[in-house]
Enzyme design. Sequence first.
Site, PDB file in Angstrom:
ATOM      1  N   HIS A  18      11.537 -31.704  -2.875  1.00  0.00           N
ATOM      2  CA  HIS A  18      12.001 -32.859  -2.096  1.00  0.00           C
ATOM      3  C   HIS A  18      12.635 -32.455  -0.779  1.00  0.00           C
ATOM      4  CE1 HIS A  18      10.985 -35.710  -5.153  1.00  0.00           C
ATOM      5  NE2 HIS A  18      11.732 -35.116  -6.056  1.00  0.00           N
ATOM      6  N   ASP A  62       4.581 -32.440 -10.620  1.00  0.00           N
ATOM      7  CA  ASP A  62       5.889 -32.961 -11.014  1.00  0.00           C
ATOM      8  C   ASP A  62       5.816 -34.487 -11.085  1.00  0.00           C
ATOM      9  OD1 ASP A  62       8.683 -34.099 -10.146  1.00  0.00           O
ATOM     10  OD2 ASP A  62       9.082 -32.054 -10.774  1.00  0.00           O
ATOM     11  N   HIS A 111       7.712 -36.692  -9.918  1.00  0.00           N
ATOM     12  CA  HIS A 111       8.109 -37.347  -8.684  1.00  0.00           C
ATOM     13  C   HIS A 111       7.200 -36.900  -7.541  1.00  0.00           C
ATOM     14  CE1 HIS A 111      11.718 -37.084 -11.223  1.00  0.00           C
ATOM     15  NE2 HIS A 111      11.999 -38.277 -10.730  1.00  0.00           N
ATOM     16  N   ASP A 114       8.926 -33.131 -15.687  1.00  0.00           N
ATOM     17  CA  ASP A 114       9.613 -34.371 -16.005  1.00  0.00           C
ATOM     18  C   ASP A 114       8.643 -35.486 -16.341  1.00  0.00           C
ATOM     19  OD1 ASP A 114      10.850 -34.473 -12.553  1.00  0.00           O
ATOM     20  OD2 ASP A 114       8.846 -34.077 -13.369  1.00  0.00           O
TER      21      ASP A 114
END
Lengths: 344, 440
Positions: B112, B151, B153, B240
Amino acid sequence: MNLEASIDYPGQTILSGPAASVMGSLPFAAASQETLVLDIGGTTTDMAILIQQVPLLDPVGIELSGHKTLIRSLKTRSIGLGGDSVVRVVKGDLTIGPDRQGGPMACGGPLPTPTDALVVMGKYPEGDRSASLRGLEPLAGQLGMPVEKAADRIFEQTCREILAAAAGMITEINSKPVYTVHEILEGYQVKPQEILILGGPAPAFAAQLATLTELPVRVVPQWQVANAVGAALAKNTCEVMLFADTEQGLAVAPEEDFSQPVKRDFDRKGALKLAFDLLRKKCMRQGASPQEVEMETLEELQFNMVRGFYTSGRNIRVKVQVKPGLIPEYREIAAGLFAANGVS
Amino acid sequence: MLHTKVKTGLVFFPAFDWAISDTHPEREERLLYTQDQVFEEGLLDIEGLVEYKPDLITIEDIQRVHFCYPDERRVITESHLISAGGAKKIGVEVMEKRIERGFALVRPPGHHAMRVVHGARGFCNINIEAIMIEYLRQHYGVDRVAIVDTDCHHGDGTQDIYWHDPDTLFISVHQDGRTLYPGSGFHNEVGGPTAVGSTVNIPLPPRTSEEGFLFVLDEVILPLLAAFKPDLVVNSAGQDNHYTDPITNMCFSAQGYAELTSRLKPDIAVLEGGYSIEGALPYVNVGIIMALAGMDYSKVREPDYQPDKIRQSPDTTRYIERLAQTILENWQKSAELREKHRASMKFAKRERNIFYDTDQICESQREHLRVCPDCSGVLAIDSDTDRGRQIYAVHIPRKACEACRQQGYEWYEACRDRRYDAVFLQDRTKDRYLVKGLRR
């Protein structure tokens, strides 16, 4: 450990030969420095590290002939290079060892060895020089140089290979993975500042090794019996690992067959106290006396356990050991023994 | 004695003494049970599986990728140097051919973190994959790289860094941004004007399970990789998307991830997110390690794994099929779009607002790109935050033409405006990084 204990724990005696040498050199290592110990024998050279007179242990257990074990032992490396290793010229290159086929030709052996090189160079007092010359002459011919120069070359290469293997061992020690930020940044890097040598041909090797390294090189006094002295005077050393889970309410040391209920407020301090207790008892069972049990903490970790969004307990892991070294009562006696024999 | 088919390296850095804060999920014990599992299963005793200590990256390694305000040291902690260093170590060992593939199981994560860094966002401070990749490009001459970010996200940081780079194919498969942080990663985000088609987003609906992930892998990701022909494939392997993860809504599994790794065959895998410390991470990571090493992973399963209970609905399956088709159709038009942009404009602007959730900063960014006919184009960024700071940054890309390079230096020299608290220049052609007028 004493004989009775070794009957109950025979596995612990593996690689005790190299370990005894290391222990025998302990009194003569610098108290505030890191020492590389080299035990140069007939068939092999065994090496180890002392950090301020405390020997380095293998973190997970030693490897024997490629087989991994979980047996706690000193971190040593053995290479097939010793005073009696067979010297050959293969495709124009000098090779030394890894095999041994009897003693040096100077003492009646069948094939030339580094000891024969020493004899030719006049640095080894015993043996039949003409036999050594007989062994080295053909090699000198293959290398295209006079026999004295060949002897020099052989001996220098033996020493270089020993130092290279030691450097490899140190690099391996310093590359061991660690798992916290602190250890990566502050983690100890081994950098020996002196070399201690023992074993039969120690003095002869010391002089040559000194020319190949910047580090001071010393010979352990009474080098021929240092190994035996070490075996006699070494402390018992053992370790205990304890886990506690305050959610389950249990503390366990599985290798000691121990478990005990604990309360929710059990913490690191309580875990260490339990672990030290177990360690003392274990060490005494192996034949130690109370005075030699000097204990230290190797690892203490505590983690929270989270279920859903709540902290449900603590996961505690501690590892403690008896500091390896020599039996305290005999430390002075050993030093006195050697001093009385006019050796410092 | 067990043997691997493929010599595989592992950097394992759980940072047991570091956390974002006392109550944050990015915490000390995140990889604790994973370490237990790896040790107890004896993975490190297997011939062909080698464990390394992480390297430490340097400040220059960060400057090569990011513009950090006020400076690199203020926006990171030592743990970030080690985490990125873990990825770097694996990259180097692969390049030196001492291993064929590797996995950096490290904390903290990085995907991120964008090009401009004012602080931490999404638990990330610096982009650990980008730093590794640019290091390998600089020191080993690697050119084309594909990053597959699996991932849960959207990897918005990695996307930002490579938005204008046609030599880096960034593919992100994630939970749809309408339902999860960071709220981006839609399939119409395809890259800057000179790099259309080098960013590919695959937003999946909540409750997608193994079938969905493996479908997009086979139908979209693998064909795109085959067309792109990268020198290196990097997998941002965030975990995740597991059915037990506490902060997301997908239904992936250890078996699924191992199968994905086995088909994707990344050269380098790097851990990103994953917060199910006991229920997911240990099993998924063992699965990934074994898949990378070419070993049989069929027995790796979570204790409560019941594939039927987590199966996606038929609606989800149909949705994903249509989505895949749309993405591929759009992608076919990439070259045509790049030409169109080059023909129709000399400069391109992009304005965005970026929120740093971890450090609570609001940033407003304006980008100015030279739409160059010969290279991907020099870029200038004007960025200000709600903390009253403003910076100006110039990025000269790795394969910039001489005209763009000179333009970059001109923009940098000419910028003497006192309102900027710092003016940066990143010259990737010469590996040169400058800053002037820095006010902390």
